[in-house]
Design a protein around this motif. Structure first.
Motif, PDB file in Angstrom:
ATOM      1  N   LEU B  26       0.793  -1.226   0.000  1.00  0.00           N
ATOM      2  CA  LEU B  26       0.000   0.000   0.000  1.00  0.00           C
ATOM      3  C   LEU B  26       0.829   1.280   0.000  1.00  0.00           C
ATOM      4  CD1 LEU B  26      -2.752  -1.029   2.605  1.00  0.00           C
ATOM      5  CD2 LEU B  26      -2.806  -1.248   0.130  1.00  0.00           C
ATOM      6  N   ALA B  27       2.161   1.146   0.075  1.00  0.00           N
ATOM      7  CA  ALA B  27       2.984   2.334   0.277  1.00  0.00           C
ATOM      8  C   ALA B  27       2.774   3.383  -0.823  1.00  0.00           C
ATOM      9  CB  ALA B  27       4.455   1.937   0.353  1.00  0.00           C
ATOM     10  N   PRO B  30      -2.037   4.174  -1.290  1.00  0.00           N
ATOM     11  CA  PRO B  30      -2.711   3.658  -0.099  1.00  0.00           C
ATOM     12  C   PRO B  30      -4.213   3.433  -0.283  1.00  0.00           C
ATOM     13  CG  PRO B  30      -2.025   5.948   0.218  1.00  0.00           C
ATOM     14  CD  PRO B  30      -1.394   5.478  -1.058  1.00  0.00           C
ATOM     15  N   VAL B  32      -7.470   3.005  -3.260  1.00  0.00           N
ATOM     16  CA  VAL B  32      -8.025   2.990  -4.610  1.00  0.00           C
ATOM     17  C   VAL B  32      -9.426   2.418  -4.536  1.00  0.00           C
ATOM     18  CG1 VAL B  32      -6.885   0.770  -5.063  1.00  0.00           C
ATOM     19  CG2 VAL B  32      -7.713   2.109  -6.961  1.00  0.00           C
ATOM     20  N   ILE B  49       6.675  13.298   2.188  1.00  0.00           N
ATOM     21  CA  ILE B  49       5.823  12.325   2.873  1.00  0.00           C
ATOM     22  C   ILE B  49       4.531  12.955   3.392  1.00  0.00           C
ATOM     23  CG2 ILE B  49       7.534  10.580   3.538  1.00  0.00           C
ATOM     24  CD1 ILE B  49       7.699  12.017   6.261  1.00  0.00           C
ATOM     25  N   GLY B  50       4.480  14.272   3.445  1.00  0.00           N
ATOM     26  CA  GLY B  50       3.266  14.916   3.925  1.00  0.00           C
ATOM     27  C   GLY B  50       2.271  15.196   2.814  1.00  0.00           C
ATOM     28  N   VAL B  52       0.005  14.009  -0.630  1.00  0.00           N
ATOM     29  CA  VAL B  52      -0.544  12.933  -1.451  1.00  0.00           C
ATOM     30  C   VAL B  52      -1.240  13.554  -2.657  1.00  0.00           C
ATOM     31  CG1 VAL B  52      -0.882  11.221   0.384  1.00  0.00           C
ATOM     32  CG2 VAL B  52      -2.687  12.872  -0.087  1.00  0.00           C
ATOM     33  N   ASN B  69      -3.491  16.999  -2.147  1.00  0.00           N
ATOM     34  CA  ASN B  69      -4.544  17.134  -1.144  1.00  0.00           C
ATOM     35  C   ASN B  69      -4.770  18.588  -0.755  1.00  0.00           C
ATOM     36  OD1 ASN B  69      -1.902  16.607  -0.188  1.00  0.00           O
ATOM     37  ND2 ASN B  69      -2.654  16.370   1.907  1.00  0.00           N
ATOM     38  N   PHE B 140     -10.816  12.629  -1.437  1.00  0.00           N
ATOM     39  CA  PHE B 140      -9.944  12.704  -0.273  1.00  0.00           C
ATOM     40  C   PHE B 140     -10.734  12.426   1.007  1.00  0.00           C
ATOM     41  CE2 PHE B 140      -7.207  14.879   2.893  1.00  0.00           C
ATOM     42  CZ  PHE B 140      -6.066  14.124   2.680  1.00  0.00           C
ATOM     43  N   LEU B 144     -10.144   9.526   3.872  1.00  0.00           N
ATOM     44  CA  LEU B 144     -10.066   9.730   5.318  1.00  0.00           C
ATOM     45  C   LEU B 144     -11.082   8.842   6.040  1.00  0.00           C
ATOM     46  CD1 LEU B 144      -9.556  13.594   5.648  1.00  0.00           C
ATOM     47  CD2 LEU B 144      -7.841  11.775   5.563  1.00  0.00           C
ATOM     48  N   LEU B 147      -9.599   5.445   6.185  1.00  0.00           N
ATOM     49  CA  LEU B 147      -8.573   5.333   7.230  1.00  0.00           C
ATOM     50  C   LEU B 147      -9.202   5.258   8.619  1.00  0.00           C
ATOM     51  CD1 LEU B 147      -5.833   7.878   6.080  1.00  0.00           C
ATOM     52  CD2 LEU B 147      -5.749   5.375   5.966  1.00  0.00           C
TER      53      LEU B 147
END
Ligand SMILES: [Zn+2]
Lengths: 473, 172
Positions: B26-27, B30, B32, B49-50, B52, B69, B140, B144, B147
């Motif tokens: 998933l890296a 993450p 789909v 890394i912050g 997407v 994002n 987006f 969230l 997640l």
């Protein structure tokens, strides 16, 4: 076990299911503008419950539905009628299984309560989340109007806010989990107009169960105090949809006070992202229920005042359990299973899908034909549902086909009894070897298992990292 | 209503409607999903890394969109599929299988087994345009929501309704 009894027809079954099928057919096209055939189908449902306490309400609901003017209460009444019919099917099948396995009858005399009728255990007090239940009901009624052929993304997505609001509340978890799984299937099937085929009974099942669960007080477990004694696991049954998983350990419970042994279940469930699969499911559930570890180690557990529901579900609390002596599920099945009594099934849960009776089978001949496996029991084949064996475990359809003893769950679906294997004994180099579907529940040193665990750990780590970075912004 | 004419699958309470997602790393991507008439998802930035990217391709028209994002348009997605969208298609094929992705996007790949490459090629050959009605904010927020499932605690009270959801060994 008497395989002949499982193969014999059950009286009244076809008539009850014909009424259900006809009603389910009406839901395919929807009840917004019902045609003559649909009107006949809802009338047939009302007729089928004419001799029950539901008669008057369902007759009125059927009349309104036939005119395309059913309100929410009418849809609930129709769902109740359908559930009552399937409840009677459940009872007839469960009785047949009791006869076939020679099991003592349920511990408490089950009263012939019609599903949907108020059984009123938790009628008092306003249930929280009433507005969410109302929203769920309104969505489900819109589905009934549009029919499965009429679903589109806009209609189906109406469930998402309701599910999101329900999920964090453990008291609404049952409803949320059902609606979430149902809505995901509908979304994947949009637009309904171009569907090649419709899972007719399944979606009508999910619809009516969802609707009945919007009746306040419908989803409360009836507590039956607590139990103290020894728990001897038989095996693990896994259930999952894209965003939820539940593992249920079936076990024999021996009360410390020397009472009769009981059949019980201990379950643990969790919502999950759809990308957490396989061994990742065990990783989510493991920390919440030490019993999964005991299952992998082949141990019993000692319970001290563990809460239990009237349906025989332990409401697991790690504080009330400690690891016991080693216990082989096959020994438990051979020595204890036939004397263990099952708890009665809650009125709302009386549905054929709920049937899962632990059995031990030995001395059968396994046949593979057309990709399907069956055990020959004294000349009568019993279909084996190998598709239910969880992928994250050492049990395979091949091992089941080569087995000579099996602990499994007797089930029924689409007109036939089925055996779901939980564990088998096979012979490897003249030695008997047991393979358990849930062997990896508590962790594993198996090479393939370790690889699966690693992949699942990585997946969850990525999601947690992403969540930590993005979720609380 | 076709009483008595239902197939075994139609009469099954446990008929499998969706194959479960296939495990994948998933890296890079993450999230789909095939939803709302689009293939859409979230692609991690290779450098920050912050950050997407929220990427999507619409079914049938293959109209595409990609932005961060924080709503900055992706520099690579001006006239054609950027690398994020290509990664999105590739990971969707891993998760769902090429056939379900082809069906979801209404792509008719040339003869043979479809794969990520042939699907992408078939779509770009139609010279799709940029999708200006970007659904980035919506995608987006779905990410969230996805997640947030990890934050929900397991429970041990029974969920009888899960009996309708047996596992399947069949893959997408
Ligand atoms: Zn991009």
């Amino acid at each position: 076990m008497r395989g002949d009894l499982l193969a014999d027809p059950v009286e009244g079954l076809d008539e009850a299911l014909a009424a259900v099928d006809a009603f389910d057919g009406a839901l395919v096209a929807g009840l917004l503008r019902p045609g003559a055939a649909q009107a006949a189908a809802v009338a047939g449902l009302a007729e089928a419950v004419a001799g029950t306490p539901l008669a008057a309400r369902v007759a009125e609901a059927a009349e309104r539905a036939a005119a395309g003017a059913a309100g929410e209460d009418h849809f609930v009444a129709l769902a109740a009628a359908r559930s009552a019919l399937l409840g009677s099917v459940h009872d007839a099948l469960a009785q047949r299984i009791d006869e076939a396995v020679g099991r003592p009858a349920p511990g408490v005399e089950s009263s012939p309560v019609v599903a949907g009728e108020k059984s009123a255990p938790t009628a008092a007090g306003p249930e929280h989340g009433a507005n969410l239940l109302a929203a769920a009901r309104s969505w489900l009624c819109d589905l009934a109007r549009s029919g499965w052929r009429g679903i589109d993304h806009e209609l189906v997505s109406g469930a998402a806010p309701v599910v999101s609001a329900m999920l964090p509340d453990p008291g609404l978890r049952r409803r949320a989990t059902l609606l979430d799984g149902f809505a995901a299937e509908l979304a994947a099937s949009c637009p309904g107009a171009t569907l090649e085929r419709v899972p007719v009974r399944r979606w009508a099942d999910l619809w009516s169960r969802g609707l009945l669960l919007t009746v306040p007080g419908s989803a409360g477990e009836r507590s039956d105090g607590s139990v103290t004694g020894r728990l001897l696991p038989l095996g693990v049954d896994v259930q999952e949809h894209a965003t939820a998983v539940q593992a249920q350990v079936h076990a024999v419970f021996e009360p410390a006070d020397g009472g009769a042994p009981r059949l019980v279940r201990a379950g643990v469930s969790a919502p999950k992202p759809d990308t957490v699969v396989g061994a990742g499911l065990w990783q989510l559930l493991r920390p919440r229920m030490s019993l999964l570890g005991a299952v992998s180690e082949g141990r019993s557990m000692e319970l001290d005042a563990m809460p239990v529901t009237a349906e025989g579900d332990l409401v697991w609390d790690d504080e009330r359990a400690r690891a016991g002596e080693p216990a082989d599920p096959f020994a438990t099945a051979r020595v204890r299973l036939s004397a263990a009594t099952a708890a009665p099934v809650a009125p709302l849960d009386r549905h054929p899908v709920r049937i899962a009776v632990p059995v031990l089978l030995e001395g059968y001949a396994a046949h593979s034909e057309e990709g399907g496996l069956a055990f020959d029991l004294a000349g009568r084949p019993l279909a084996v549902d190998t598709d239910r064996i969880p992928a994250a475990g050492p049990l395979t359809p091949e091992a089941v086909a080569a087995s000579h003893a099996c602990v499994g769950l007797l089930r029924w679906d689409a007109g036939e009894f089925l055996l779901q294997p939980l564990a088998v004994e096979t012979t490897v180099r003249k030695k008997t070897v047991a393979v358990h579907a849930g062997a990896w529940a508590g962790g594993t040193t198996d090479k393939a298992g370790v690889r699966a665990e690693k992949a699942a750990t990585d997946a969850v780590a990525v999601l947690r990292e992403r969540a930590g970075r993005l979720l609380r912004k | 209503m076709g009483v008595g004419a239902l197939s075994v699958w139609e009469q099954s309470s446990t008929a499998r409607v969706m194959a479960p997602a296939r495990p994948r790393k998933l890296a890079k991507v993450p999230f789909v999903e095939l939803a709302d008439g689009r293939l859409q998802g979230v692609v991690s930035s290779g450098s920050d890394i912050g950050r997407v990217y929220v990427s999507s391709v619409a079914a049938r028209s293959y109209a595409f969109a990609c932005s961060t994002n924080n709503n900055r348009p992706c520099g690579g997605a001006r006239g054609m599929f950027c690398k994020h969208i290509q990664a999105l298609v590739a990971e969707a094929v891993l998760q769902y299988g090429a056939e379900r992705v082809a069906r979801g996007l209404a792509v008719d790949p040339p003869d043979g087994e479809p794969d990520a490459q042939s699907l992408t090629a078939a779509m770009t050959a139609t010279r799709p345009v940029k999708d200006d009605s970007s659904a980035a904010a919506q995608v987006f927020s779905r990410f969230l929501r996805h997640l947030a499932y990890l934050e929900l605690a397991p429970v041990t009270s029974p969920l009888p309704e899960m009996q309708w959801f047996p596992p399947t060994r069949a893959v997408a």
